[in-house]
Design a protein around this motif. Sequence first.
Motif, PDB file in Angstrom:
ATOM      1  N   GLY A  29       0.838  -1.190   0.000  1.00 49.53           N
ATOM      2  CA  GLY A  29       0.000   0.000   0.000  1.00 49.53           C
ATOM      3  C   GLY A  29       0.873   1.240   0.000  1.00 49.53           C
ATOM      4  N   TRP A  30       0.277   2.351  -0.388  1.00 48.02           N
ATOM      5  CA  TRP A  30       1.009   3.619  -0.374  1.00 48.02           C
ATOM      6  C   TRP A  30       1.012   4.170   1.041  1.00 48.02           C
ATOM      7  CZ3 TRP A  30       3.999   5.112  -4.212  1.00 48.02           C
ATOM      8  CH2 TRP A  30       3.779   4.543  -5.472  1.00 48.02           C
ATOM      9  N   THR A  31       2.165   4.642   1.460  1.00 52.75           N
ATOM     10  CA  THR A  31       2.331   5.168   2.809  1.00 52.75           C
ATOM     11  C   THR A  31       3.224   6.403   2.763  1.00 52.75           C
ATOM     12  OG1 THR A  31       2.849   4.566   5.106  1.00 52.75           O
ATOM     13  CG2 THR A  31       4.323   3.695   3.379  1.00 52.75           C
ATOM     14  N   LEU A  32       3.444   6.984   3.911  1.00 54.05           N
ATOM     15  CA  LEU A  32       4.365   8.106   4.014  1.00 54.05           C
ATOM     16  C   LEU A  32       5.792   7.584   4.038  1.00 54.05           C
ATOM     17  CD1 LEU A  32       2.608  10.051   6.892  1.00 54.05           C
ATOM     18  CD2 LEU A  32       2.487  10.559   4.450  1.00 54.05           C
ATOM     19  N   PRO A  33       6.734   8.352   3.517  1.00 48.66           N
ATOM     20  CA  PRO A  33       8.125   7.947   3.682  1.00 48.66           C
ATOM     21  C   PRO A  33       8.472   7.965   5.170  1.00 48.66           C
ATOM     22  CG  PRO A  33       7.977  10.049   2.493  1.00 48.66           C
ATOM     23  CD  PRO A  33       6.597   9.596   2.767  1.00 48.66           C
ATOM     24  N   GLY A  34       9.118   6.920   5.600  1.00 52.36           N
ATOM     25  CA  GLY A  34       9.493   6.831   7.015  1.00 52.36           C
ATOM     26  C   GLY A  34       9.690   5.391   7.404  1.00 52.36           C
ATOM     27  N   GLY A  35       9.958   5.188   8.675  1.00 56.34           N
ATOM     28  CA  GLY A  35      10.156   3.834   9.152  1.00 56.34           C
ATOM     29  C   GLY A  35      10.748   3.799  10.540  1.00 56.34           C
ATOM     30  N   GLY A  36      11.199   2.622  10.919  1.00 56.27           N
ATOM     31  CA  GLY A  36      11.648   2.358  12.274  1.00 56.27           C
ATOM     32  C   GLY A  36      12.878   3.144  12.698  1.00 56.27           C
ATOM     33  N   ILE A  37      12.877   3.472  13.963  1.00 61.60           N
ATOM     34  CA  ILE A  37      14.006   4.170  14.587  1.00 61.60           C
ATOM     35  C   ILE A  37      15.072   3.133  14.916  1.00 61.60           C
ATOM     36  CG2 ILE A  37      14.679   5.417  16.677  1.00 61.60           C
ATOM     37  CD1 ILE A  37      11.820   6.647  16.573  1.00 61.60           C
ATOM     38  N   GLU A  38      16.315   3.479  14.634  1.00 62.25           N
ATOM     39  CA  GLU A  38      17.426   2.558  14.873  1.00 62.25           C
ATOM     40  C   GLU A  38      18.182   2.948  16.134  1.00 62.25           C
ATOM     41  OE1 GLU A  38      19.773   2.616  11.300  1.00 62.25           O
ATOM     42  OE2 GLU A  38      18.209   1.621  10.136  1.00 62.25           O
ATOM     43  N   GLY A  39      18.336   1.980  17.041  1.00 65.67           N
ATOM     44  CA  GLY A  39      19.124   2.189  18.258  1.00 65.67           C
ATOM     45  C   GLY A  39      18.664   3.388  19.062  1.00 65.67           C
ATOM     46  N   THR A  40      19.589   4.300  19.324  1.00 70.69           N
ATOM     47  CA  THR A  40      19.288   5.479  20.141  1.00 70.69           C
ATOM     48  C   THR A  40      18.955   6.697  19.285  1.00 70.69           C
ATOM     49  OG1 THR A  40      21.626   6.086  20.238  1.00 70.69           O
ATOM     50  CG2 THR A  40      20.786   4.671  22.007  1.00 70.69           C
ATOM     51  N   GLU A  41      18.678   6.481  18.014  1.00 68.67           N
ATOM     52  CA  GLU A  41      18.371   7.558  17.074  1.00 68.67           C
ATOM     53  C   GLU A  41      17.143   8.354  17.531  1.00 68.67           C
ATOM     54  OE1 GLU A  41      18.428   7.343  12.267  1.00 68.67           O
ATOM     55  OE2 GLU A  41      17.060   5.961  13.258  1.00 68.67           O
ATOM     56  N   HIS A  42      17.207   9.664  17.399  1.00 75.44           N
ATOM     57  CA  HIS A  42      16.051  10.521  17.686  1.00 75.44           C
ATOM     58  C   HIS A  42      15.058  10.377  16.536  1.00 75.44           C
ATOM     59  CE1 HIS A  42      13.579  14.067  18.278  1.00 75.44           C
ATOM     60  NE2 HIS A  42      14.016  14.056  19.532  1.00 75.44           N
ATOM     61  N   PRO A  43      13.744  10.419  16.797  1.00 80.10           N
ATOM     62  CA  PRO A  43      12.773  10.294  15.709  1.00 80.10           C
ATOM     63  C   PRO A  43      12.977  11.318  14.586  1.00 80.10           C
ATOM     64  CG  PRO A  43      11.670  10.055  17.811  1.00 80.10           C
ATOM     65  CD  PRO A  43      13.090  10.446  18.109  1.00 80.10           C
ATOM     66  N   ALA A  44      13.380  12.542  14.902  1.00 86.78           N
ATOM     67  CA  ALA A  44      13.595  13.564  13.866  1.00 86.78           C
ATOM     68  C   ALA A  44      14.762  13.185  12.957  1.00 86.78           C
ATOM     69  CB  ALA A  44      13.818  14.937  14.494  1.00 86.78           C
ATOM     70  N   ALA A  45      15.784  12.581  13.510  1.00 89.43           N
ATOM     71  CA  ALA A  45      16.911  12.112  12.700  1.00 89.43           C
ATOM     72  C   ALA A  45      16.489  10.887  11.892  1.00 89.43           C
ATOM     73  CB  ALA A  45      18.111  11.781  13.581  1.00 89.43           C
ATOM     74  N   ALA A  46      15.684  10.020  12.493  1.00 87.38           N
ATOM     75  CA  ALA A  46      15.229   8.811  11.802  1.00 87.38           C
ATOM     76  C   ALA A  46      14.393   9.153  10.579  1.00 87.38           C
ATOM     77  CB  ALA A  46      14.425   7.929  12.755  1.00 87.38           C
ATOM     78  N   VAL A  47      13.513  10.133  10.696  1.00 88.24           N
ATOM     79  CA  VAL A  47      12.648  10.457   9.563  1.00 88.24           C
ATOM     80  C   VAL A  47      13.453  11.036   8.405  1.00 88.24           C
ATOM     81  CG1 VAL A  47      11.898  12.808  10.183  1.00 88.24           C
ATOM     82  CG2 VAL A  47      10.368  11.299   8.931  1.00 88.24           C
ATOM     83  N   VAL A  48      14.459  11.841   8.694  1.00 87.53           N
ATOM     84  CA  VAL A  48      15.317  12.389   7.634  1.00 87.53           C
ATOM     85  C   VAL A  48      16.063  11.253   6.936  1.00 87.53           C
ATOM     86  CG1 VAL A  48      17.359  13.816   7.204  1.00 87.53           C
ATOM     87  CG2 VAL A  48      15.500  14.685   8.656  1.00 87.53           C
ATOM     88  N   ARG A  49      16.590  10.310   7.712  1.00 86.35           N
ATOM     89  CA  ARG A  49      17.293   9.160   7.144  1.00 86.35           C
ATOM     90  C   ARG A  49      16.352   8.317   6.291  1.00 86.35           C
ATOM     91  NH1 ARG A  49      16.836   4.345   8.649  1.00 86.35           N
ATOM     92  NH2 ARG A  49      16.194   4.794  10.790  1.00 86.35           N
ATOM     93  N   GLU A  50      15.169   8.046   6.814  1.00 83.88           N
ATOM     94  CA  GLU A  50      14.205   7.206   6.101  1.00 83.88           C
ATOM     95  C   GLU A  50      13.711   7.860   4.809  1.00 83.88           C
ATOM     96  OE1 GLU A  50      12.943   4.165   6.420  1.00 83.88           O
ATOM     97  OE2 GLU A  50      13.891   3.549   8.287  1.00 83.88           O
ATOM     98  N   VAL A  51      13.467   9.169   4.839  1.00 81.36           N
ATOM     99  CA  VAL A  51      13.044   9.856   3.614  1.00 81.36           C
ATOM    100  C   VAL A  51      14.114   9.681   2.545  1.00 81.36           C
ATOM    101  CG1 VAL A  51      12.614  12.130   2.563  1.00 81.36           C
ATOM    102  CG2 VAL A  51      11.476  11.510   4.705  1.00 81.36           C
ATOM    103  N   PHE A  52      15.370   9.856   2.923  1.00 83.32           N
ATOM    104  CA  PHE A  52      16.448   9.683   1.945  1.00 83.32           C
ATOM    105  C   PHE A  52      16.504   8.247   1.428  1.00 83.32           C
ATOM    106  CE2 PHE A  52      20.777   8.671   0.676  1.00 83.32           C
ATOM    107  CZ  PHE A  52      20.934   9.590  -0.357  1.00 83.32           C
ATOM    108  N   GLU A  53      16.438   7.267   2.337  1.00 81.57           N
ATOM    109  CA  GLU A  53      16.524   5.866   1.925  1.00 81.57           C
ATOM    110  C   GLU A  53      15.401   5.482   0.969  1.00 81.57           C
ATOM    111  OE1 GLU A  53      16.574   3.426   5.435  1.00 81.57           O
ATOM    112  OE2 GLU A  53      18.570   4.113   6.038  1.00 81.57           O
ATOM    113  N   GLU A  54      14.185   5.959   1.240  1.00 74.65           N
ATOM    114  CA  GLU A  54      13.025   5.528   0.468  1.00 74.65           C
ATOM    115  C   GLU A  54      12.749   6.360  -0.780  1.00 74.65           C
ATOM    116  OE1 GLU A  54       9.628   5.112   3.025  1.00 74.65           O
ATOM    117  OE2 GLU A  54      10.607   3.557   4.223  1.00 74.65           O
ATOM    118  N   THR A  55      13.243   7.610  -0.815  1.00 74.28           N
ATOM    119  CA  THR A  55      12.879   8.495  -1.929  1.00 74.28           C
ATOM    120  C   THR A  55      14.063   9.118  -2.656  1.00 74.28           C
ATOM    121  OG1 THR A  55      12.759  10.560  -0.663  1.00 74.28           O
ATOM    122  CG2 THR A  55      10.792   9.138  -0.644  1.00 74.28           C
TER     123      THR A  55
END
Length: 156
Positions: A29-55
């Motif tokens: 299904g279509w979803t927002l770019p994003g995903g799981g937080i890794e280790g001690t990563e802050h959610p704001a850092a995780a979303v930036v990483r995930e957007v790059f990985e997925e898009t």
Amino acid sequence: MDIRIAAYAVIIRDGEILLSHWNEHGRSGWTLPGGGIEGTEHPAAAVVREVFEETGYDAEVDRLLGIDTMVVPAAKRISGDAPLYGMRVVYRAHVTGGELRNEVGGSSDEARWFPLDEVSSLKLVSLVEIALQLDADEPANGVPGGGRWERSRERR
């Protein structure tokens, strides 16, 4: 009970929203770019990483929109034998650079811009509708649905 914390981005520009196509274990299904937080990563850092990985886009967080929670019963999980408590942190963000491309080797297989008026016709993950409502309402407490929540909302 297992716990998963993830971060997602609502990225809208020129009347279009950036979505990622989740395709895993026979579900999609279509979803927002994003995903799981890794280790001690802050959610704001995780979303930036995930957007790059997925898009392929570099992104910057504009603001926290809210937090959605859910419980996936063990019987409905793709893997695992215990219920899953999911916390989804939703941000508004914008693209700062990069070029659109599809993720390779991840849980998403395509990234694409869609006109907002066409989103309702797509096969969506429930998070998209929740996040668009958060984006429109901007609730002060960050709780979807006008500030009310159910103790144990289950994925149906």
